[in-house]
Design a protein around this motif. Structure first.
Motif, PDB file in Angstrom:
ATOM      1  N   LEU A   3     -39.403 -40.854  45.187  1.00 41.36           N
ATOM      2  CA  LEU A   3     -40.355 -40.396  46.206  1.00 41.36           C
ATOM      3  C   LEU A   3     -40.786 -41.541  47.117  1.00 41.36           C
ATOM      4  O   LEU A   3     -41.771 -41.415  47.844  1.00 41.36           O
ATOM      5  N   SER A   4     -40.043 -42.629  47.074  1.00 44.38           N
ATOM      6  CA  SER A   4     -40.427 -43.803  47.870  1.00 44.38           C
ATOM      7  C   SER A   4     -40.370 -43.530  49.371  1.00 44.38           C
ATOM      8  O   SER A   4     -41.136 -44.123  50.142  1.00 44.38           O
ATOM      9  N   ASN A   5     -39.464 -42.635  49.790  1.00 37.96           N
ATOM     10  CA  ASN A   5     -39.386 -42.327  51.226  1.00 37.96           C
ATOM     11  C   ASN A   5     -40.655 -41.637  51.709  1.00 37.96           C
ATOM     12  O   ASN A   5     -41.168 -41.929  52.785  1.00 37.96           O
ATOM     13  N   TYR A   6     -41.172 -40.712  50.908  1.00 33.66           N
ATOM     14  CA  TYR A   6     -42.430 -40.054  51.248  1.00 33.66           C
ATOM     15  C   TYR A   6     -43.587 -41.044  51.179  1.00 33.66           C
ATOM     16  O   TYR A   6     -44.501 -41.009  52.016  1.00 33.66           O
ATOM     17  N   ALA A   7     -43.545 -41.935  50.178  1.00 32.60           N
ATOM     18  CA  ALA A   7     -44.602 -42.938  50.067  1.00 32.60           C
ATOM     19  C   ALA A   7     -44.612 -43.860  51.273  1.00 32.60           C
ATOM     20  O   ALA A   7     -45.676 -44.269  51.757  1.00 32.60           O
ATOM     21  N   VAL A  67     -35.417 -41.793  54.945  1.00 31.90           N
ATOM     22  CA  VAL A  67     -36.771 -41.680  55.509  1.00 31.90           C
ATOM     23  C   VAL A  67     -36.810 -40.604  56.595  1.00 31.90           C
ATOM     24  O   VAL A  67     -37.783 -39.848  56.703  1.00 31.90           O
ATOM     25  N   GLU A  68     -35.753 -40.526  57.397  1.00 30.28           N
ATOM     26  CA  GLU A  68     -35.698 -39.485  58.419  1.00 30.28           C
ATOM     27  C   GLU A  68     -35.695 -38.095  57.781  1.00 30.28           C
ATOM     28  O   GLU A  68     -36.338 -37.167  58.287  1.00 30.28           O
ATOM     29  N   ALA A  69     -34.965 -37.932  56.675  1.00 26.73           N
ATOM     30  CA  ALA A  69     -34.953 -36.644  55.979  1.00 26.73           C
ATOM     31  C   ALA A  69     -36.326 -36.329  55.393  1.00 26.73           C
ATOM     32  O   ALA A  69     -36.778 -35.178  55.427  1.00 26.73           O
ATOM     33  N   ALA A  70     -37.005 -37.343  54.863  1.00 24.82           N
ATOM     34  CA  ALA A  70     -38.359 -37.129  54.338  1.00 24.82           C
ATOM     35  C   ALA A  70     -39.308 -36.710  55.455  1.00 24.82           C
ATOM     36  O   ALA A  70     -40.160 -35.823  55.272  1.00 24.82           O
ATOM     37  N   ALA A  71     -39.173 -37.325  56.629  1.00 20.42           N
ATOM     38  CA  ALA A  71     -39.999 -36.922  57.775  1.00 20.42           C
ATOM     39  C   ALA A  71     -39.697 -35.488  58.174  1.00 20.42           C
ATOM     40  O   ALA A  71     -40.611 -34.713  58.499  1.00 20.42           O
ATOM     41  N   GLY A  72     -38.429 -35.101  58.151  1.00 14.96           N
ATOM     42  CA  GLY A  72     -38.072 -33.721  58.470  1.00 14.96           C
ATOM     43  C   GLY A  72     -38.667 -32.729  57.486  1.00 14.96           C
ATOM     44  O   GLY A  72     -39.143 -31.665  57.882  1.00 14.96           O
ATOM     45  N   MET A  73     -38.661 -33.071  56.202  1.00  8.75           N
ATOM     46  CA  MET A  73     -39.250 -32.180  55.206  1.00  8.75           C
ATOM     47  C   MET A  73     -40.756 -32.058  55.397  1.00  8.75           C
ATOM     48  O   MET A  73     -41.323 -30.973  55.230  1.00  8.75           O
ATOM     49  N   MET A  74     -41.399 -33.144  55.775  1.00  6.96           N
ATOM     50  CA  MET A  74     -42.843 -33.083  56.004  1.00  6.96           C
ATOM     51  C   MET A  74     -43.177 -32.294  57.261  1.00  6.96           C
ATOM     52  O   MET A  74     -44.216 -31.627  57.327  1.00  6.96           O
ATOM     53  N   MET A  75     -42.301 -32.332  58.278  1.00  9.58           N
ATOM     54  CA  MET A  75     -42.507 -31.497  59.467  1.00  9.58           C
ATOM     55  C   MET A  75     -42.298 -30.020  59.139  1.00  9.58           C
ATOM     56  O   MET A  75     -42.888 -29.146  59.761  1.00  9.58           O
ATOM     57  N   LEU A  76     -41.438 -29.761  58.162  1.00  8.79           N
ATOM     58  CA  LEU A  76     -41.164 -28.378  57.773  1.00  8.79           C
ATOM     59  C   LEU A  76     -42.272 -27.781  56.931  1.00  8.79           C
ATOM     60  O   LEU A  76     -42.455 -26.558  56.906  1.00  8.79           O
ATOM     61  N   LEU A  77     -43.043 -28.616  56.257  1.00 10.06           N
ATOM     62  CA  LEU A  77     -44.066 -28.130  55.334  1.00 10.06           C
ATOM     63  C   LEU A  77     -45.080 -27.187  55.982  1.00 10.06           C
ATOM     64  O   LEU A  77     -45.402 -26.140  55.408  1.00 10.06           O
ATOM     65  N   VAL A 117     -34.940 -37.512  48.801  1.00  8.48           N
ATOM     66  CA  VAL A 117     -35.336 -38.048  47.495  1.00  8.48           C
ATOM     67  C   VAL A 117     -34.286 -39.008  46.951  1.00  8.48           C
ATOM     68  O   VAL A 117     -34.230 -39.262  45.750  1.00  8.48           O
ATOM     69  N   GLN A 118     -33.439 -39.548  47.834  1.00  5.28           N
ATOM     70  CA  GLN A 118     -32.456 -40.539  47.437  1.00  5.28           C
ATOM     71  C   GLN A 118     -32.766 -41.875  48.102  1.00  5.28           C
ATOM     72  O   GLN A 118     -33.439 -41.940  49.126  1.00  5.28           O
ATOM     73  N   THR A 119     -32.235 -42.921  47.515  1.00  5.86           N
ATOM     74  CA  THR A 119     -32.400 -44.241  48.109  1.00  5.86           C
ATOM     75  C   THR A 119     -31.424 -44.406  49.273  1.00  5.86           C
ATOM     76  O   THR A 119     -30.503 -43.608  49.450  1.00  5.86           O
ATOM     77  N   ARG A 120     -31.622 -45.457  50.031  1.00  6.37           N
ATOM     78  CA  ARG A 120     -30.758 -45.683  51.192  1.00  6.37           C
ATOM     79  C   ARG A 120     -29.305 -45.928  50.775  1.00  6.37           C
ATOM     80  O   ARG A 120     -28.373 -45.502  51.454  1.00  6.37           O
TER      81      ARG A 120
END
Length: 271
Positions: free
Chosen positions: A45-49, A237-247, A25-28
């Motif tokens: 939430l731009s990474n998830y978007a 973005v990689e962290a957002a992908a990891g969180m979505m894989m964890l969901l 949930v942080q910017t680059r």
């Protein structure tokens, strides 16, 4: 003192999850800050978007649900039938066959990837069918059902049902399955989690974008989030992908933990 130690250990184990959620949930620019912020000063939430808008998440989720549901139901059913057969019936070579099945645990699954892929390719089953077929046989599931039925469920239950004219499938479905609630719950959770995390095999056989599951698609999306030739990772973005894989794992735990605990407490008879 004991509770303080438990809280400390829990914090240590949960910190990587917290850190991944924080990065997502942080910017680059915030992610690359030195020293890093232990908590996000601004949340985005731009990474998830980016992931939701740029990739077919609905299709990947649908593929994942189909594969997880099919493999879990089929594998648990086959394991229950085989375990019941080994526990309830006497036939020539029963122990030898059981130990042959159990010896499959000593063979790493990765050693079978190449021959399995070659066979499935010649049968034109590469894709979603290959993922499902590779997960049907579960030696540990057969062992768990067989051991639990032999040790914790009296044979008089099945004998009484047979005297009343019940068939074996009805005995298994209406008598043995409720008594095996702990094993059923554990197998459902284990098999679903195993399928969700089966990245290497799914990456090998799901070689078309329309076949991707969440773990394959999001992993590829994380690599594509890098600049140029991959020299500058986009950690947010990689962290957002990891969180979505964890969901999906969190959803499985939320839906099954209550039944799992209840099954352990009330589902079986003590032998």
């Amino acid at each position: 003192m004991k509770y303080a130690l438990l809280i400390l250990l829990a914090a240590l184990f949960l910190f990587p999850l917290y850190w991944m959620a924080t990065l997502s949930v942080q910017t680059r620019v915030q992610v690359l800050k030195v020293p890093p912020d232990m908590y996000p000063r601004t949340v985005t939430l731009s990474n998830y978007a980016t992931l939701l808008r740029g990739y077919p998440m609905a299709q990947w989720t649908g593929n994942t649900l189909i594969i997880v549901a099919a493999t879990t139901v089929a594998s648990v059913t086959i394991s229950a039938l085989a375990g019941y057969a080994f526990a309830a019936f006497h036939f020539p070579g029963k122990e030898a066959i059981f130990w042959v099945f159990l010896s499959a645990l000593m063979v790493t699954r990765y050693a079978l990837f190449v021959p399995a892929f070659v066979v499935l390719s010649k049968l034109h089953l590469v894709g979603i069918p290959a993922v499902i077929l590779s997960c049907l046989f579960s030696p540990i599931g057969i062992y768990l059902f067989r051991s639990y039925l032999a040790a914790s469920v009296p044979t008089s239950y099945a004998e009484s049902a047979r005297m009343d004219g019940a068939g074996e499938l009805r005995i298994l479905r209406e008598i043995m399955a409720p008594l095996c609630a702990p094993v059923l719950a554990a197998m459902v959770v284990f098999k679903a989690v195993e399928t969700l995390q089966d990245y290497i095999w799914q990456m090998l056989v799901l070689n078309r974008p329309e076949w991707y599951t969440l773990i394959v698609g999001l992993t590829r999306a994380a690599f594509q989030a890098r600049d140029g030739e991959g020299r500058m990772p986009n950690y947010s973005v990689e962290a957002a992908a990891g969180m979505m894989m964890l969901l999906p794992l969190v959803v499985i735990f939320a839906l099954t933990s209550r039944y799992f605990i209840k099954g352990i407490g009330e589902g079986g008879l003590k032998g």
